[in-house]
Design a protein around this motif. Structure first.
Motif, short mmCIF file in Angstrom:
data_model
loop_
_atom_site.label_atom_id
_atom_site.label_comp_id
_atom_site.label_asym_id
_atom_site.label_seq_id
_atom_site.Cartn_x
_atom_site.Cartn_y
_atom_site.Cartn_z
N THR A 197 65.01 102.11 -70.48
CA THR A 197 66.09 101.62 -71.36
C THR A 197 65.86 100.14 -71.69
O THR A 197 66.00 99.73 -72.86
CB THR A 197 67.47 101.82 -70.68
N LEU A 198 65.49 99.36 -70.65
CA LEU A 198 65.21 97.94 -70.87
C LEU A 198 64.11 97.78 -71.92
O LEU A 198 64.22 96.97 -72.85
CB LEU A 198 64.76 97.28 -69.55
N LEU A 257 70.38 91.75 -73.18
CA LEU A 257 69.52 92.86 -72.74
C LEU A 257 70.09 93.49 -71.47
O LEU A 257 70.23 94.72 -71.37
CB LEU A 257 68.10 92.33 -72.50
N VAL A 258 70.45 92.65 -70.51
CA VAL A 258 70.98 93.16 -69.24
C VAL A 258 72.33 93.84 -69.48
O VAL A 258 72.56 94.97 -69.00
CB VAL A 258 71.10 92.01 -68.21
N GLU A 305 75.55 98.87 -69.79
CA GLU A 305 76.48 99.73 -70.54
C GLU A 305 75.88 101.11 -70.77
O GLU A 305 76.53 102.14 -70.60
CB GLU A 305 76.79 99.05 -71.87
N LEU A 306 74.59 101.14 -71.13
CA LEU A 306 73.94 102.43 -71.45
C LEU A 306 73.65 103.27 -70.21
O LEU A 306 73.74 104.50 -70.26
CB LEU A 306 72.63 102.18 -72.21
N VAL A 310 69.99 96.04 -62.53
CA VAL A 310 69.39 95.95 -63.88
C VAL A 310 68.69 94.60 -64.04
O VAL A 310 67.56 94.53 -64.55
CB VAL A 310 70.47 96.16 -64.97
N TYR A 311 69.35 93.53 -63.55
CA TYR A 311 68.77 92.18 -63.68
C TYR A 311 67.42 92.13 -62.94
O TYR A 311 66.42 91.66 -63.47
CB TYR A 311 69.74 91.14 -63.11
N ARG A 312 67.42 92.67 -61.70
CA ARG A 312 66.19 92.66 -60.90
C ARG A 312 65.08 93.41 -61.63
O ARG A 312 63.95 92.92 -61.73
CB ARG A 312 66.48 93.32 -59.53
N LEU A 313 65.42 94.57 -62.20
CA LEU A 313 64.39 95.37 -62.90
C LEU A 313 63.95 94.68 -64.20
O LEU A 313 62.79 94.81 -64.61
CB LEU A 313 64.92 96.76 -63.19
#
Ligand code: SAM
Length: 272
Positions: free
Chosen positions: A235-236, A249-250, A255-256, A264-267
């Motif tokens: 997704t990112l 982006l994060v 949301e998605l 999510v931030y780490r990834l």
């Protein structure tokens, strides 16, 4: 090319026949019927007399071919004894043969016991499971009920007055906590809708009579499977390809995917 009209008829109350059904049954020259005696009564009530052809559940290929021959010569309607043809009733074989022969099948929607029963549950759902008539043998019936245990939406079955108590006993075993809505004799004089558990239903229906639809409360929400790191990264990457960066982006990925922001931030730091 002719048209085969698939016409729903009342499940009790004759006033439930739609205006369009009356117009169509009056316009066609032939009506294929599950039991011609039952349909003759309905047609007499309407004051019309198209030619009636019988269409049983186990209609032979020869019989189907003869009906298609009639359809080749003009539009035809198909009805069952009550409700919607093809729903635990004959009709689908004729529809398939008609399509195969290049004709069109047009539904005339109307009464159906499944939909009528579901409509009075008062439950909110966006899917349901219809089991038709449950298997008669106890073990097979229990296995069928068990296979429906994880269905999130309501589970619907048709049942006869002779078997309803045995079926309720099996439901009591399989789903002791679940609420049931049991509709008896829908649209008829002794219409009744029971709400409660299977144990309560067994006390209520001491000498069951009439036709029944059983609706069993569903298991609830569809369990969400845990999202994987790969799915979040994908997704990112998709969002990055659209030019989205940084905090947006994060936020959009959270949301998605529904994944926690920290994850999510780490990834996002390690993704391309
Ligand atoms: N094609 C029909 C329909 O669309 O509803 C169903 C036909 S199936 C052979 C007959 C079964 O439907 C009955 O045994 C009963 O379970 C259910 N049913 C039909 N009419 C009903 C009614 N008036 N009240 C409750 N159940 C009914």
């Amino acid at each position: 090319m002719s048209t085969l009209y698939v016409v729903a008829t009342p499940i009790g109350n004759l006033s439930d026949l739609t205006t369009r059904a009356v117009e169509t049954l009056s316009a066609v020259s032939t009506v294929a019927a599950e039991d011609t005696r039952v349909t003759r009564k309905l047609l007499n009530h309407l004051g019309i007399s198209p030619q009636l052809e019988s269409l049983h559940a186990h209609t032979t290929p020869e019989r189907l071919a003869a009906l298609i021959e009639k359809l080749n010569n003009g539009d035809m309607a198909v009805v069952s004894d009550a409700g919607t043809p093809g729903i635990s009733d004959p009709g689908s074989a004729l529809v398939a043969a008609a399509i195969e022969a290049g004709h069109e099948a047009i539904p005339l929607p109307g009464p159906s016991a499944i939909v009528a029963a579901l409509s009075v549950t008062g439950w909110s759902f966006d899917r349901f499971l219809f089991l038709g008539f449950l298997p008669r043998k106890k073990n097979e019936q229990l296995a069928t009920l068990e296979s429906a245990a994880s269905e999130p939406g309501p589970v619907v079955a048709y049942e006869s007055p002779h078997r309803i108590k045995a079926t309720l006993a099996n439901i009591e075993k399989q789903f002791p906590e679940r609420q049931l809505v049991i509709c008896r004799e829908l649209t008829k004089l002794y219409e009744e809708t029971f709400r409660g558990t299977a144990t309560q239903a067994l006390t209520h229906f001491k000498e069951p009579r009439g036709e029944f639809v059983l609706v069993i409360e569903g298991a609830g929400d569809i369990p969400k499977t845990e999202i994987t790191d790969e799915e979040i990264t994908k997704t990112l990457e998709n969002l990055k390809a659209e030019g989205i960066q940084g905090r947006t982006l994060v936020e959009q990925t959270v949301e998605l995917t529904g994944a926690p922001k920290k994850r999510v931030y780490r990834l996002s730091l390690s993704s391309k």
